[in-house]
Design a protein around this motif. Structure first.
Motif, PDB file in Angstrom:
ATOM      1  N   GLY A  95      43.214  36.420  48.113  1.00  0.00           N
ATOM      2  CA  GLY A  95      43.440  35.024  47.769  1.00  0.00           C
ATOM      3  C   GLY A  95      43.007  34.045  48.839  1.00  0.00           C
ATOM      4  N   ALA A 101      37.928  41.432  43.797  1.00  0.00           N
ATOM      5  CA  ALA A 101      39.302  41.169  43.365  1.00  0.00           C
ATOM      6  C   ALA A 101      40.080  42.485  43.313  1.00  0.00           C
ATOM      7  CB  ALA A 101      39.276  40.497  41.996  1.00  0.00           C
ATOM      8  N   ASP A 102      41.328  42.425  42.881  1.00  0.00           N
ATOM      9  CA  ASP A 102      42.126  43.626  42.673  1.00  0.00           C
ATOM     10  C   ASP A 102      41.558  44.355  41.455  1.00  0.00           C
ATOM     11  OD1 ASP A 102      44.183  45.390  41.596  1.00  0.00           O
ATOM     12  OD2 ASP A 102      45.540  44.463  43.039  1.00  0.00           O
ATOM     13  N   TRP A 146      42.966  42.229  38.136  1.00  0.00           N
ATOM     14  CA  TRP A 146      42.320  40.921  38.251  1.00  0.00           C
ATOM     15  C   TRP A 146      42.350  40.178  36.915  1.00  0.00           C
ATOM     16  CZ3 TRP A 146      38.107  39.397  35.347  1.00  0.00           C
ATOM     17  CH2 TRP A 146      37.442  40.401  34.638  1.00  0.00           C
ATOM     18  N   ASP A 162      41.503  33.888  36.136  1.00  0.00           N
ATOM     19  CA  ASP A 162      42.092  32.859  36.995  1.00  0.00           C
ATOM     20  C   ASP A 162      42.023  33.244  38.468  1.00  0.00           C
ATOM     21  OD1 ASP A 162      42.653  31.120  34.936  1.00  0.00           O
ATOM     22  OD2 ASP A 162      44.720  31.804  34.679  1.00  0.00           O
ATOM     23  N   ASP A 163      42.025  34.540  38.773  1.00  0.00           N
ATOM     24  CA  ASP A 163      41.863  34.981  40.163  1.00  0.00           C
ATOM     25  C   ASP A 163      40.463  34.640  40.676  1.00  0.00           C
ATOM     26  OD1 ASP A 163      44.431  36.131  40.179  1.00  0.00           O
ATOM     27  OD2 ASP A 163      43.649  38.057  39.461  1.00  0.00           O
TER      28      ASP A 163
END
Length: 293
Positions: free
Chosen positions: A177, A206-207, A211, A214-215
């Protein structure tokens, strides 16, 4: 709307090992991904043409990629590799373009992300090689980590006649983030007129398991604002993206991230920018069969 996938890979493990595919997290990539696989994915997703990008700093790979472009119906451009530090880099580029499929060569990329020298892009021999890439009418794809973005900016400023294409947004730390100092460095690069960015590689930053669009949105919004739609292009990063999402999910997420743009601006990100930068003037059949044509 027409979609051009400006960034994907192919590899055949029966031809060459991909040593970077190591460890249990990458186990799903440890198989061959060949032209037929790509064509099935692009047909299902409605993708009209693609840009095939090198994966390893190995001279033998680029001729193979060029031959694949000539063999299939979807690959419209190739970003290959050659040793930018070699004194004869100009001759090496000419040799690549004389090969079967050589007319599809549109750019050169080096795995800068793996170089221990954070200023590798500004070594005198590398800058000489980048000038040879520019003289050949090719572009340079940048695969760098966030801490290498300042060096990329200096290099792009030093070779203003060369278009630098930033892959994967410069790999921002989406999973954590965090936004800075990546965003500051990215905006400095984008301030140079000879730079372009690919909206690619986000899902694997991302994860992988959880994910959401919006991430990704803060990072996509940053590059849209910094580069603008005419200097931004969609790329799937398939099959690497499959660590976190399938091909269709990546295409759909890009559409969501650019939904706030006008129809004309979306068309630039989806296809227009890639076709201009990689000289894909229409369908892949428009690519010349040799550098002289």
């Amino acid at each position: 709307m027409t979609v051009v996938d400006a960034h994907h890979h192919l590899w055949d493990l029966t031809v060459r090992d991909q040593e970077w595919i190591d460890g249990p997290r990458l186990a799903s990539l440890r198989r061959s991904f060949v032209l037929a696989d790509l064509e099935a994915e692009t047909r299902a997703a409605g993708v009209a043409a693609t840009v095939l990008v090198e994966t390893v700093n190995v001279a033998e790979e680029t001729p193979e990629l060029l031959a694949l472009a000539a063999e299939g119906d979807v690959i419209g451009a190739v970003v290959g590799w050659t040793d930018l530090t070699a004194p004869d880099v100009a001759d090496a580029l000419d040799a690549l373009r004389s090969l079967p499929g050589g007319g599809f060569l549109r750019g050169i990329r080096h795995q800068v992300q793996g170089e221990p020298d954070p200023d590798w892009l500004n070594r005198p021999d590398v800058l000489r090689g980048l000038r040879a890439v520019a003289a050949a009418g090719l572009v340079h794809d940048l695969v760098v980590l966030p801490h290498q973005l300042p060096a990329a900016t200096r290099s792009a400023a030093a070779v203003p006649g060369l278009t630098f294409v930033l892959d994967h947004l410069g790999k921002p730390p989406i999973a954590s983030g965090r936004h800075e100092p990546w965003a500051e460095h990215l905006r400095a690069l984008a301030a140079l007129p000879n730079t372009v960015c690919k909206l690619s590689g986000m899902v694997t930053e991302a994860d992988w398991e959880s994910w959401t669009v919006d991430d990704l949105r803060p990072y996509a919004d940053t590059v849209i604002d910094a580069f603008g739609p005419r200097r931004l292009m969609f790329g799937s990063d398939w099959p690497v993206c499959t660590l976190a999402a399938d091909y269709g999910e990546v295409v759909r997420s890009a559409a969501e991230l650019t939904a706030g743009l006008t129809r004309a601006e979306q068309a630039e990100v989806c296809a227009g920018t890639a076709r201009r930068v990689y000289r894909m003037t229409g369908t892949r059949q428009d690519a010349p069969s040799s550098p002289s044509s």
